[in-house]
Write a protein that holds these residues in place. Structure first.
Motif, PDB file in Angstrom:
ATOM      1  N   SER A  24       0.810  -1.207   0.000  1.00  0.00           N
ATOM      2  CA  SER A  24       0.000   0.000   0.000  1.00  0.00           C
ATOM      3  C   SER A  24       0.854   1.273   0.000  1.00  0.00           C
ATOM      4  O   SER A  24       1.700   1.454  -0.873  1.00  0.00           O
ATOM      5  N   GLN A  25       0.661   2.129   0.991  1.00  0.00           N
ATOM      6  CA  GLN A  25       1.413   3.385   1.098  1.00  0.00           C
ATOM      7  C   GLN A  25       2.921   3.125   1.176  1.00  0.00           C
ATOM      8  O   GLN A  25       3.725   3.926   0.721  1.00  0.00           O
ATOM      9  N   GLY A  26       3.303   1.978   1.717  1.00  0.00           N
ATOM     10  CA  GLY A  26       4.718   1.620   1.779  1.00  0.00           C
ATOM     11  C   GLY A  26       5.349   1.529   0.400  1.00  0.00           C
ATOM     12  O   GLY A  26       6.534   1.803   0.236  1.00  0.00           O
ATOM     13  N   SER A  27       4.565   1.152  -0.616  1.00  0.00           N
ATOM     14  CA  SER A  27       5.115   1.085  -1.970  1.00  0.00           C
ATOM     15  C   SER A  27       5.436   2.478  -2.497  1.00  0.00           C
ATOM     16  O   SER A  27       6.393   2.661  -3.249  1.00  0.00           O
ATOM     17  N   VAL A  28       4.679   3.459  -2.076  1.00  0.00           N
ATOM     18  CA  VAL A  28       4.947   4.845  -2.467  1.00  0.00           C
ATOM     19  C   VAL A  28       6.245   5.315  -1.806  1.00  0.00           C
ATOM     20  O   VAL A  28       7.108   5.912  -2.460  1.00  0.00           O
ATOM     21  N   LEU A  29       6.381   5.031  -0.507  1.00  0.00           N
ATOM     22  CA  LEU A  29       7.603   5.412   0.203  1.00  0.00           C
ATOM     23  C   LEU A  29       8.823   4.687  -0.366  1.00  0.00           C
ATOM     24  O   LEU A  29       9.890   5.280  -0.523  1.00  0.00           O
ATOM     25  N   THR A  50       6.119  -5.020  -4.582  1.00  0.00           N
ATOM     26  CA  THR A  50       5.038  -4.186  -4.055  1.00  0.00           C
ATOM     27  C   THR A  50       3.722  -4.954  -4.207  1.00  0.00           C
ATOM     28  O   THR A  50       3.582  -5.791  -5.101  1.00  0.00           O
ATOM     29  N   SER A  53      -0.476  -1.704  -4.287  1.00  0.00           N
ATOM     30  CA  SER A  53       0.173  -0.408  -4.492  1.00  0.00           C
ATOM     31  C   SER A  53      -0.757   0.622  -5.134  1.00  0.00           C
ATOM     32  O   SER A  53      -1.312   0.386  -6.204  1.00  0.00           O
ATOM     33  N   PRO A  54      -0.875   1.802  -4.522  1.00  0.00           N
ATOM     34  CA  PRO A  54      -1.690   2.870  -5.099  1.00  0.00           C
ATOM     35  C   PRO A  54      -0.904   3.793  -6.040  1.00  0.00           C
ATOM     36  O   PRO A  54      -1.378   4.874  -6.379  1.00  0.00           O
ATOM     37  N   TYR A  59      -1.777   7.808  -6.833  1.00  0.00           N
ATOM     38  CA  TYR A  59      -0.683   8.776  -6.860  1.00  0.00           C
ATOM     39  C   TYR A  59      -0.383   9.304  -8.262  1.00  0.00           C
ATOM     40  O   TYR A  59       0.000  10.453  -8.418  1.00  0.00           O
ATOM     41  N   VAL A  93      -7.785  -0.056  -3.330  1.00  0.00           N
ATOM     42  CA  VAL A  93      -6.704   0.928  -3.218  1.00  0.00           C
ATOM     43  C   VAL A  93      -5.599   0.656  -4.234  1.00  0.00           C
ATOM     44  O   VAL A  93      -5.137   1.548  -4.927  1.00  0.00           O
ATOM     45  N   HIS A 127      -7.934  -5.497  -0.144  1.00  0.00           N
ATOM     46  CA  HIS A 127      -6.674  -4.782   0.051  1.00  0.00           C
ATOM     47  C   HIS A 127      -5.804  -5.391   1.145  1.00  0.00           C
ATOM     48  O   HIS A 127      -4.609  -5.118   1.214  1.00  0.00           O
TER      49      HIS A 127
END
Length: 171
Positions: A24-29, A50, A53-54, A59, A93, A127
């Motif tokens: 999730s958000q960790g893939s963005v980071l 990932t 992943s959003p 994003y 997501v 998710h």
């Protein structure tokens, strides 16, 4: 991100190899940390898995200058040996990344459509079901295998490049 970058430095300096597994958000980071070349060891090579992943679904739409196909496609040039992104169509997501450097893998959800009359139907993972899906752990294993084949041990008398991290310790 600074914490992830420091961990990559520490593993690199200890002779380790890094497979980043991000949900999730960790893939963005993780993607943002990997895109900052100056905050990574100069000769590191990592693998990325990932899931949920959003990056594309949310994003790419909200921050097109930072998370577009061209930018994400450059991760291979930034020493990412393998990037595999797992997603379910039932994930509200996450979804496919659709970047040249990424192998998108759609997973079946539910994993089976077989059940007996009177029994509850199979659970939909959505998710949050990735952690229990054997496909995730198979992807992590593939990423580790690619790293083992990609990286070579330093030759006799040769040392790994060691440079102080570019991120402050107190971040």
């Amino acid at each position: 991100m600074p914490d992830l970058q420091r961990r990559m430095w520490r593993l690199h300096d200890a002779g380790g190899r890094v497979v980043i597994t991000a949900h999730s958000q960790g893939s963005v980071l993780a993607a943002a940390a990997l895109m900052q070349r100056e905050c990574r060891p100069p000769d590191d090579v990592v693998a990325l898995v990932t899931f949920g992943s959003p990056l594309r679904k949310l994003y790419h739409w909200a921050f097109p200058a930072y998370f577009n196909s061209e930018t994400l496609g450059r991760l291979r040039e930034l020493r990412v040996a393998r990037w595999e992104n797992l997603y379910y169509l039932t994930d509200w997501v996450g979804g496919p990344v659709r970047a040249a450097s990424c192998r998108d893998v759609e997973l079946d959800d539910p994993r089976t459509s077989l059940f007996r009359y009177g029994d509850p139907p199979p659970r939909i993972a959505g998710h949050s079901g990735y952690w229990q899906d054997p496909a995730l752990w198979a992807a992590v294993s593939r990423a580790a295998t690619v790293l083992r084949r990609t990286l070579r041990a330093p030759a006799a008398g040769e040392e790994r490049a060691r440079t102080a991290p570019a991120v402050p310790e107190s971040a």
